[in-house]
Design a protein around this motif. Structure first.
Motif, short mmCIF file in Angstrom:
data_model
loop_
_atom_site.label_atom_id
_atom_site.label_comp_id
_atom_site.label_asym_id
_atom_site.label_seq_id
_atom_site.Cartn_x
_atom_site.Cartn_y
_atom_site.Cartn_z
N ARG A 100 79.19 -50.66 10.11
CA ARG A 100 79.04 -51.90 9.41
C ARG A 100 78.23 -52.92 9.95
NH1 ARG A 100 85.37 -53.87 8.39
NH2 ARG A 100 86.08 -52.35 7.03
N ALA A 101 78.25 -53.09 11.31
CA ALA A 101 77.45 -53.98 12.03
C ALA A 101 76.00 -53.64 11.99
CB ALA A 101 77.52 -53.83 13.62
N VAL A 102 75.54 -52.22 12.11
CA VAL A 102 74.26 -51.85 11.84
C VAL A 102 73.64 -52.11 10.45
CG1 VAL A 102 72.79 -49.83 12.00
CG2 VAL A 102 74.26 -50.52 13.87
N ALA A 103 74.68 -51.89 9.61
CA ALA A 103 73.94 -52.10 8.20
C ALA A 103 73.72 -53.58 7.82
CB ALA A 103 75.20 -51.48 7.27
N ARG A 104 74.35 -54.56 8.64
CA ARG A 104 74.13 -55.88 8.32
C ARG A 104 72.70 -56.30 9.34
NH1 ARG A 104 78.23 -58.71 12.24
NH2 ARG A 104 77.13 -57.61 13.58
N HIS A 105 71.93 -56.86 8.82
CA HIS A 105 70.68 -57.22 9.38
C HIS A 105 70.93 -58.38 10.51
CE1 HIS A 105 69.72 -60.74 7.40
NE2 HIS A 105 70.39 -60.22 6.17
N GLY A 106 69.82 -58.66 11.14
CA GLY A 106 69.98 -59.79 12.16
C GLY A 106 69.64 -59.41 13.67
N GLY A 107 68.85 -60.50 14.53
CA GLY A 107 68.52 -59.93 15.62
C GLY A 107 69.47 -60.23 16.76
#
Ligand SMILES: Nc1ncnc2c1ncn2[C@@H]1O[C@H](COP(=O)(O)OP(=O)(O)O)[C@@H](O)[C@H]1O
Ligand SMILES: [Mg+2]
Length: 223
Positions: free
Chosen positions: A154-161
């Motif tokens: 889930r976290a990887v599918a969510r984008h962001g730096g």
């Protein structure tokens, strides 16, 4: 530390990467706001690391850059410094004013990440928290529990730096999960473990069950 009897309640959301904390914080805030509104009580949402201008600056040092950027001890100190500023500037004034505060992560994350995940141990982390916060604790902590692979997916599918912790190895994330569950076992009155392996509506319902029963609230829209 606030001592007034009309003090607001402090609720924290905890769990590993991708457990759904930020998603559920938004949903819980909506339900909670409606419920508290009927009593003329306000709600503030905030997050850690961050939640005040100084703490947000420290956040930048913690969530970006190389995974090995800080030693575990330095990292725990930075989180704790940010936390003290957040409490002084945001959380304590709100609670004193009778406003409830809902926070995305708090000191259990320092215990889980640095204490269990990075191997600093419980004792040092507890000592730091006591020195910086006194005996201040949340009224209720919701620990969102999910298997490590699902959370990371889930976290990887969510984008962001802001992904420094997400890039740590799988063993770290397993220690993190076990750490949160151990924290909940040690403080069952404060902590409620919520199975986060369901769709967002399902997790939301489980969270509201825990919050309403433990804090004696009714769904706001009905009244
Ligand atoms: N119950 C759920 N089922 C499937 N995906 C979810 C669920 N809750 C959140 N997500 C998605 O997973 C990602 C991580 O959720 P997020 O709330 O940011 O987790 P956290 O704040 O715990 O790291 C987001 O893209 C979000 O939309
Ligand atoms: Mg989040």
């Amino acid at each position: 530390m606030p001592t007034s009897p009309a003090r607001g309640r402090f609720i924290t959301l905890e769990g590993g990467e991708g457990a759904g904390k930020s998603t559920q914080l938004r949903r819980l805030a909506e339900t909670l706001r409606a419920s508290l509104h009927t009593r003329g009580v306000g709600l503030v949402t905030t997050r850690e690391p961050g939640g005040s201008p100084g703490a947000e600056e420290i956040r930048g040092l913690l969530v970006t850059g190389e995974t090995g950027r800080w030693s575990a001890t330095t990292e725990a100190l930075l989180h704790t410094a940010a936390r003290r500023d957040h409490l002084e500037r945001t959380v304590w004034p709100a609670l004193e004013a009778g406003t409830w505060v809902l926070c995305d992560r708090f000191f259990d994350s320092t215990m889980a990440y640095q204490g269990y995940g990075l191997g600093l141990g419980r004792e040092l982390v507890e000592t730091l928290q006591t020195a910086a916060l006194g005996g201040f604790r949340p009224d209720l902590t919701l620990i969102l529990d999910i298997d490590v692979e699902t959370g990371l997916r889930r976290a990887v599918a969510r984008h962001g730096g802001e992904d420094r912790y997400e890039r740590m190895d799988i063993g770290f994330h397993q220690r993190l999960r076990d750490g949160f569950l151990d924290i909940a076992r040690r403080e069952p009155d404060r902590c409620a473990v919520v199975d986060a392996d369901a769709d967002p509506d399902g997790v939301q319902a489980r969270i509201w069950d825990a919050v309403s029963s433990r804090l004696g609230l009714a769904q706001g829209r009905e009244s």
